[in-house]
Design a protein around this motif. Sequence first.
Motif, PDB file in Angstrom:
ATOM      1  N   ALA A   1       0.837  -1.208   0.000  1.00  0.00           N
ATOM      2  CA  ALA A   1       0.000   0.000   0.000  1.00  0.00           C
ATOM      3  C   ALA A   1       0.866   1.249   0.000  1.00  0.00           C
ATOM      4  N   GLY A   2       1.935   1.229   0.808  1.00  0.00           N
ATOM      5  CA  GLY A   2       2.838   2.371   0.841  1.00  0.00           C
ATOM      6  C   GLY A   2       3.533   2.578  -0.484  1.00  0.00           C
ATOM      7  N   ALA A   3       3.970   1.481  -1.126  1.00  0.00           N
ATOM      8  CA  ALA A   3       4.642   1.582  -2.419  1.00  0.00           C
ATOM      9  C   ALA A   3       3.717   2.179  -3.478  1.00  0.00           C
ATOM     10  N   ALA A   4       2.424   1.834  -3.415  1.00  0.00           N
ATOM     11  CA  ALA A   4       1.462   2.397  -4.368  1.00  0.00           C
ATOM     12  C   ALA A   4       1.348   3.917  -4.195  1.00  0.00           C
ATOM     13  N   LEU A   5       1.315   4.376  -2.957  1.00  0.00           N
ATOM     14  CA  LEU A   5       1.275   5.811  -2.690  1.00  0.00           C
ATOM     15  C   LEU A   5       2.568   6.490  -3.134  1.00  0.00           C
TER      16      LEU A   5
ATOM     17  N   ASN B   1      12.131   5.055   2.135  1.00  0.00           N
ATOM     18  CA  ASN B   1      10.820   4.629   1.641  1.00  0.00           C
ATOM     19  C   ASN B   1      10.212   3.644   2.628  1.00  0.00           C
ATOM     20  N   VAL B   2       9.022   3.193   2.328  1.00  0.00           N
ATOM     21  CA  VAL B   2       8.252   2.373   3.265  1.00  0.00           C
ATOM     22  C   VAL B   2       8.963   1.074   3.635  1.00  0.00           C
ATOM     23  N   THR B   3       9.828   0.548   2.744  1.00  0.00           N
ATOM     24  CA  THR B   3      10.502  -0.707   3.038  1.00  0.00           C
ATOM     25  C   THR B   3      11.574  -0.552   4.116  1.00  0.00           C
TER      26      THR B   3
ATOM     27  N   HIS C   1       7.726   6.594   7.351  1.00  0.00           N
ATOM     28  CA  HIS C   1       8.830   6.182   6.490  1.00  0.00           C
ATOM     29  C   HIS C   1       8.483   6.192   5.003  1.00  0.00           C
ATOM     30  N   LEU C   2       7.337   6.713   4.658  1.00  0.00           N
ATOM     31  CA  LEU C   2       6.943   6.743   3.251  1.00  0.00           C
ATOM     32  C   LEU C   2       7.780   7.732   2.441  1.00  0.00           C
ATOM     33  N   ASN C   3       8.146   7.319   1.245  1.00  0.00           N
ATOM     34  CA  ASN C   3       8.752   8.231   0.276  1.00  0.00           C
ATOM     35  C   ASN C   3       7.608   8.967  -0.424  1.00  0.00           C
ATOM     36  N   LEU C   4       6.937   9.802   0.344  1.00  0.00           N
ATOM     37  CA  LEU C   4       5.686  10.420  -0.086  1.00  0.00           C
ATOM     38  C   LEU C   4       5.768  11.929   0.090  1.00  0.00           C
ATOM     39  N   ARG C   5       5.528  12.641  -0.977  1.00  0.00           N
ATOM     40  CA  ARG C   5       5.542  14.099  -0.906  1.00  0.00           C
ATOM     41  C   ARG C   5       4.158  14.579  -0.459  1.00  0.00           C
TER      42      ARG C   5
ATOM     43  N   PRO D   1       6.075  11.786   6.803  1.00  0.00           N
ATOM     44  CA  PRO D   1       7.219  11.489   5.928  1.00  0.00           C
ATOM     45  C   PRO D   1       8.254  12.608   5.816  1.00  0.00           C
ATOM     46  N   GLN D   2       7.843  13.851   5.743  1.00  0.00           N
ATOM     47  CA  GLN D   2       8.829  14.923   5.630  1.00  0.00           C
ATOM     48  C   GLN D   2       9.521  15.183   6.961  1.00  0.00           C
ATOM     49  N   TYR D   3       8.770  15.189   8.032  1.00  0.00           N
ATOM     50  CA  TYR D   3       9.323  15.437   9.363  1.00  0.00           C
ATOM     51  C   TYR D   3      10.352  14.360   9.722  1.00  0.00           C
ATOM     52  N   HIS D   4      10.014  13.093   9.484  1.00  0.00           N
ATOM     53  CA  HIS D   4      10.919  12.006   9.853  1.00  0.00           C
ATOM     54  C   HIS D   4      12.071  11.883   8.858  1.00  0.00           C
TER      55      HIS D   4
END
Length: 291
Positions: free
Chosen positions: A30-34, A137-139, A186-190, A203-206
């Motif tokens: 799910a995280g990778a899809a985002l 990233n999420v992994t 841990h998401l590589n999500l903007r 994601p940005q804070y961490h």
Amino acid sequence: MFASGPFPDLMNHASIWLRAYALGLVMMAAGAALERRWPAAMLQSRAGQRFNVAYAGMYLAMVEAMRPLTAAASIAIVNALGGGMVVLNSHGFGALASFVIVLLTIDVLEYAFHRLQHTWPVLWKLHSLHHSAVEFNVTVTWRHHWVESLIKGCLLYPLVGVLFKVEPWIVGLTSVVFMFGNYFAHLNLRVDLGRYITWVNNPQYHRLHHSNRTEHFDHNFTQLLPLWDHLFDTQWVPAREEWPATGLDDGTQPRSLLEAFCWPLRLRAERGAGLRSAKPVRMPVLDKETK
């Protein structure tokens, strides 16, 4: 015929591990899809992600194998220290208040332990495996050394049992909140939370905590609520376009699952050979997007 033997317990442990691994895969998928839809960093290595997923399987297996030991140690510690000094309500609105109390307590303990991981050389040797990921990233969520789980299971989490006598389902519910929060952070999500960016770990804070830039070192330790960083003066509020590169400053990372499994021993060997200090020297490395 297996009722009186160890087989049912072994099957139960195997079932728990399989469910945990399956849930981890679902969360990562799910995280990778985002991440593919709104990536903070483009063109990340598929090989690196496969490595993290494979390591997550090994890590979860080790955590499950250590569960009887950590459970026994936790019970012994709680009993020895007269656990349950404060009895928390488990009914109605009292249960909600108990949930909040347990959540805040675990969160501040996680914050304190996380700061120790960056302060004590022995703990940093373990924790640096998590920070060695050059791609955020999420992994990366489960990229922790297995000994960290042993330490937390035997020493950190029993403190909650020493402090509070509370129904297990309330503690279990808080663990679900932390699990989802950990994956999200841990998401590589903007994602732009605007004025709410310091309300919850994101994601940005961490990402700034994983930054390889000198100015970001030893900031944003929180597990869930940035409140603790604010109170203890370790908060770095990211600017709108502040998405730094991550990893250890020298780019060191494990080249195999065995090397990740024995990560602290490798660092010790390198120190003995005069190749690095107990805590890796972290030099500033600029992100291409911000040069």
